[in-house]
Design a protein around this motif. Structure first.
Motif, PDB file in Angstrom:
ATOM      1  N   GLU A 271      -3.993  31.808  89.300  1.00  0.00           N
ATOM      2  CA  GLU A 271      -3.982  31.039  90.552  1.00  0.00           C
ATOM      3  C   GLU A 271      -5.348  31.009  91.230  1.00  0.00           C
ATOM      4  OE1 GLU A 271       0.634  32.165  91.825  1.00  0.00           O
ATOM      5  OE2 GLU A 271      -1.065  33.067  92.851  1.00  0.00           O
ATOM      6  N   ASP A 272      -6.190  31.979  90.918  1.00  0.00           N
ATOM      7  CA  ASP A 272      -7.463  32.131  91.626  1.00  0.00           C
ATOM      8  C   ASP A 272      -8.617  31.895  90.644  1.00  0.00           C
ATOM      9  OD1 ASP A 272      -9.747  33.048  93.003  1.00  0.00           O
ATOM     10  OD2 ASP A 272      -8.544  34.458  94.174  1.00  0.00           O
ATOM     11  N   ARG A 273      -9.181  30.699  90.673  1.00  0.00           N
ATOM     12  CA  ARG A 273     -10.216  30.348  89.697  1.00  0.00           C
ATOM     13  C   ARG A 273     -11.457  31.231  89.854  1.00  0.00           C
ATOM     14  NH1 ARG A 273     -12.244  24.270  87.986  1.00  0.00           N
ATOM     15  NH2 ARG A 273     -13.586  24.972  86.262  1.00  0.00           N
ATOM     16  N   GLU A 274     -11.765  31.618  91.089  1.00  0.00           N
ATOM     17  CA  GLU A 274     -12.941  32.468  91.307  1.00  0.00           C
ATOM     18  C   GLU A 274     -12.762  33.816  90.616  1.00  0.00           C
ATOM     19  OE1 GLU A 274     -15.561  34.477  94.960  1.00  0.00           O
ATOM     20  OE2 GLU A 274     -13.624  33.522  95.362  1.00  0.00           O
ATOM     21  N   ILE A 275     -11.561  34.393  90.755  1.00  0.00           N
ATOM     22  CA  ILE A 275     -11.282  35.683  90.120  1.00  0.00           C
ATOM     23  C   ILE A 275     -11.329  35.555  88.603  1.00  0.00           C
ATOM     24  CG2 ILE A 275      -9.402  37.295  89.620  1.00  0.00           C
ATOM     25  CD1 ILE A 275     -10.756  38.106  92.076  1.00  0.00           C
TER      26      ILE A 275
ATOM     27  N   ILE B 240     -13.739  37.573  86.094  1.00  0.00           N
ATOM     28  CA  ILE B 240     -13.244  38.456  85.028  1.00  0.00           C
ATOM     29  C   ILE B 240     -13.878  38.081  83.695  1.00  0.00           C
ATOM     30  CG2 ILE B 240     -11.194  39.034  83.658  1.00  0.00           C
ATOM     31  CD1 ILE B 240      -9.575  38.942  86.232  1.00  0.00           C
ATOM     32  N   ILE B 241     -13.959  36.787  83.420  1.00  0.00           N
ATOM     33  CA  ILE B 241     -14.570  36.331  82.167  1.00  0.00           C
ATOM     34  C   ILE B 241     -16.042  36.735  82.111  1.00  0.00           C
ATOM     35  CG2 ILE B 241     -15.258  34.283  80.857  1.00  0.00           C
ATOM     36  CD1 ILE B 241     -12.689  32.935  81.917  1.00  0.00           C
ATOM     37  N   GLU B 242     -16.769  36.446  83.178  1.00  0.00           N
ATOM     38  CA  GLU B 242     -18.212  36.693  83.185  1.00  0.00           C
ATOM     39  C   GLU B 242     -18.556  38.177  83.252  1.00  0.00           C
ATOM     40  OE1 GLU B 242     -19.646  34.311  86.407  1.00  0.00           O
ATOM     41  OE2 GLU B 242     -19.652  32.446  85.225  1.00  0.00           O
ATOM     42  N   SER B 243     -17.634  38.991  83.757  1.00  0.00           N
ATOM     43  CA  SER B 243     -17.908  40.432  83.866  1.00  0.00           C
ATOM     44  C   SER B 243     -17.260  41.232  82.751  1.00  0.00           C
ATOM     45  CB  SER B 243     -17.387  40.953  85.214  1.00  0.00           C
ATOM     46  OG  SER B 243     -15.966  40.920  85.258  1.00  0.00           O
ATOM     47  N   ALA B 244     -16.579  40.539  81.827  1.00  0.00           N
ATOM     48  CA  ALA B 244     -15.853  41.248  80.767  1.00  0.00           C
ATOM     49  C   ALA B 244     -16.759  42.243  80.060  1.00  0.00           C
ATOM     50  CB  ALA B 244     -15.276  40.252  79.768  1.00  0.00           C
TER      51      ALA B 244
END
Length: 745
Positions: A479-483, A487-491
């Motif tokens: 629901e939260d595109r920012e989150i 998560i993807i970029e900080s994986a």
């Protein structure tokens, strides 16, 4: 000494009634729980005999004496020929005397006051009564087992803790009795049902019961190979494989040939004399898995070991709620609200679920302020409310990030790996996470949204408290595109990306997936593929272990390299991954196999995918040479041989059956295995099949003789149980009112 604290007051009263009936050889009347007019139990002797039961949690003798004093007017009105008090309190001689002094006209002496030790002694005299109360003898038996086997207790500490927490809240119901029968008959029981209905609780109770009978508990967490590795011929063992097909979809759990290994284990244990296996899965996941894997359907048809747990009787629902309230810290005023009618809209709610009952009587729910039944019903009306309210109103951003990070990691992840992923996500979202703040987050979330356990090696593992938390968290991320982008970029680990994708995609029938999450990942495909490249060589968050390959001791996460390569080819069309990148992945995988490393089970699956992939024509030869040479040089067991000849006859399209040198090598392998291993430890059916394929008639006969010998092995595990007896279902409105009326006392 028994532990009566695992019983509710109703269960304690039932126990005392059974003991008095056995002790006096009479029929003892029991009455609906609740306001009893001074009579819990009644029977006829030299006149009317009446017994009153007193079982209070954390009570003092002063409170017990005050409660007994209140019974005097009732006893005067009844005026029985003889009156008894039975209590779980450990009474001294003087304390017995004080209670006797209150009821002298109706008691023959202090011996008519039964304390903890008296009831314990009665149970010793009447073991058949104890067997009819599983919660009691299971608790006693498991405590003795842990005491005598401290090494096992240390290894299984997390399971031990969960069982000890579960037993007091457990309700013995017909499905449990049926599960006991299936396990006794087949040595295998698969509990299937919808989310939150109590599959894990039932499975843990089955395991606890068998621990009492001397079975060593083995909890399987990753895949079925853990069970195969732990099998010990001379040891009584019971295996628990919770959510064995995955928590949300079976694509999470079943790798190639996993269904065969599960099937083989079921067949092995079903014919064993000292092994048992308990598994759980969601009903819809089992249904889809049976569609995909015929072996599961064939086995169930043969052994009938599946128990479908789909509903509870009204009385069971009431007792489950009552036991949770009895063993909770719900405020007295809130209990009174339940007793005065609040229970009705809970017990009869169409969305009744033991999971919601557990949540609404636990630490994460408001159990102290007025309006408790109303809040309870609102949660049943909208189960997602359980997590959404707490997540959005009661958690700090750092605590929310920890819960989200956990949903992207393997179930039961090492605490240090969770901390790394959490720190990266927090930093990406502008929140500083320190060692201290991370520990504070764990303290707040433990027992509510997360569970913290120790594994057999002493490592600290963290998981969501149950699968519904994972599902909610993933919906929240979608629901939260920012989150999601953060998560993807900080994986920190490649596996985080695999889990995100898998949760979005669902199983091979595209069931159980999260379409919103899948769509969101596609929108951010550039960031997703960049994260894949960045984390491809990262450490794996999955449990590290030790295994053998080509005679070498291997350390690390078995299969991680293969699973990562497989994922690249699996998602290439959805994320527009170019052929050059796929060639790099394949080349690195070939180099890995050339070093004699890897997991053959996972290697077989990824090789099959790459060899049939549209882009592999330019680089499949390099990968095939590495794979073929690795298989050929490491023919150590029957699985190795089966995998190699399947590869020769499949991808290579060679007539291996006429290869006399290979046949001679296989014969030498089989003779060596038959000489060194017990028959039950070998896959004799497969050996016979391959011997026939090679035309080795004499060898085939020797394998058949070994099979016949294995079937003649004596049964060393006698399994005896006394039948539990149940009365008529007490599900009436009057029964409900009486039961919950106890909470108003």
């Amino acid at each position: 000494m028994r532990d009566f604290s695992v019983l509710s007051d109703v269960e304690f009263e039932e126990l005392v009634g059974d003991l008095l009936a056995a002790d006096n050889q009479v029929h003892v009347e029991r009455f609906s729980p609740g306001a009893d007019g001074g009579i819990d139990l009644r029977w006829q002797g030299d006149g009317t005999h009446v017994a009153q039961c007193k079982h209070y949690k954390n009570s003092t003798f002063s409170q017990l004496l005050a409660s007994a004093r209140k019974e005097i007017p009732k006893v005067e009105r009844i005026n029985p020929a003889r009156y008894y008090i039975a209590t779980s309190f450990d009474l001294s001689v003087a304390q017995k005397g004080k209670i006797y002094d209150l009821f002298t006209p109706w008691m023959r002496g202090p011996g008519d006051v039964f304390g903890f030790r008296d009831i314990d002694a009665m149970l010793t005299r009447h073991s058949s009564v104890e067997r009819r109360h599983p919660k009691l003898w299971v608790t006693t038996g498991t405590e003795l087992f842990w005491h005598l086997h401290s090494d096992i207790a240390n290894r299984a500490d997390a399971l031990k803790t969960r069982i000890e927490k579960m037993i007091p809240r457990h309700v013995v119901h017909p499905a449990y009795e049926r599960a006991r029968e299936l396990l006794a008959q087949n040595n295998v029981c698969l509990v299937s049902g919808p989310p939150g209905i109590g599959k894990t609780t039932l499975a843990q109770m089955l395991m606890a019961e068998n621990i009492t009978d001397g079975y060593e508990p083995i909890e399987v967490s990753a895949d079925i190979s853990e069970a195969w590795t732990s099998l010990s011929r001379g040891t009584k063992q019971i295996f628990l494989y919770d959510d064995f097909l995955g928590q949300i979809s079976f694509s999470e759990r079943l790798s190639k040939n996993e269904d065969k290994r599960i099937s083989d284990l079921i067949q092995r244990i079903s014919g064993s004399t000292n092994k048992k296996l308990v598994m759980t899965t969601r009903e819809y996941i089992l249904r889809d898995a049976k569609r995909a894997y015929e072996r599961l359907t064939e086995l169930d048809n043969r052994y009938q070991f599946v128990l479908e747990l789909d509903s509870y009787r009204r009385s069971d629902r009431a007792r489950i709620l009552y036991n949770h309230l009895w063993n909770s810290d719900v405020a007295i005023e809130c209990l009174r609200e339940i007793a005065r009618g609040g229970y009705k809209k809970i017990v009869d709610h169409p969305s009744y679920s033991p999971r919601v009952i557990e949540y609404c009587t636990g630490v994460g729910f408001d159990t102290q302020s007025p309006g408790y039944p109303k809040r309870f019903k609102e949660t049943l009306d909208n189960p997602e409310r359980m997590w959404r309210t707490a997540f959005e109103r009661h958690l700090t951003p750092e605590q929310r990030f920890l819960t989200m990070s956990l949903s992207t990691l393997p179930r039961g992840v090492d605490i240090s790996k969770l901390q790394e992923a959490h720190k990266e996500l927090s930093m990406r979202m502008g929140v500083v996470s320190t060692e201290t703040s991370f520990r504070e987050c764990l303290e707040v979330l433990e027992g509510f949204l997360i569970a913290i356990e120790k594994d057999g090696n002493g490592a600290t593992l963290v998981r969501h408290s149950n699968p519904s938390v994972t599902e909610f968290t993933l919906h929240r991320i979608a629901e939260d595109r920012e989150i999601l982008k953060a998560i993807i970029e900080s994986a920190k680990f490649f596996e985080q990306l695999i889990r995100l994708y898998d949760h979005g995609a669902g199983d091979i029938f595209r069931r159980g997936g999260n379409t919103a999450l899948k769509a969101a990942l596609r929108r951010d495909k550039d960031a997703f593929t960049a994260a894949m490249r960045r984390t491809h060589d990262s450490e794996s968050p999955e449990e590290n272990g030790i295994w053998f390959s080509e005679g070498k001791v291997m350390r690390g996460t078995k299969g991680a390299v293969e699973r990562r390569a497989h994922f690249w080819f699996r998602v290439d069309s959805e994320f527009d991954i170019d052929t050059h990148q796929l060639k790099i992945v394949s080349s690195r995988l070939a180099s890995y196999w050339e070093g004699g490393r890897g997991s053959k089970e996972d290697a077989e699956r990824v090789f099959d995918m790459i060899s049939t992939h549209w882009s592999s024509e330019d680089f499949i030869d390099e990968l095939h040479d590495a794979y073929h040479d690795w298989l050929r040089s490491t023919l150590e067991d029957q699985d190795d041989w089966r995998r190699y000849v399947d590869h020769l006859g499949g991808y290579c399209n060679l007539d291996y059956k006429s290869n006399k040198a290979l046949a001679a090598e296989f014969e030498s392998h089989v003779l060596s295995e038959l000489d060194m291993c017990a028959a039950h430890e070998l896959d004799l059916d497969d050996m016979e099949s391959m011997a026939d394929a090679f035309g080795l008639i004499d060898l085939s006969r020797k394998v058949v003789m070994a099979k016949e010998e294995a079937e003649r092995e004596p049964d060393h595990d006698s399994y005896e149980r006394s039948e539990a007896s149940f009365g008529e279902e007490p599900g009436s409105d009057d029964y409900m009112a009486s039961l919950f009326g106890r909470l108003d006392e």
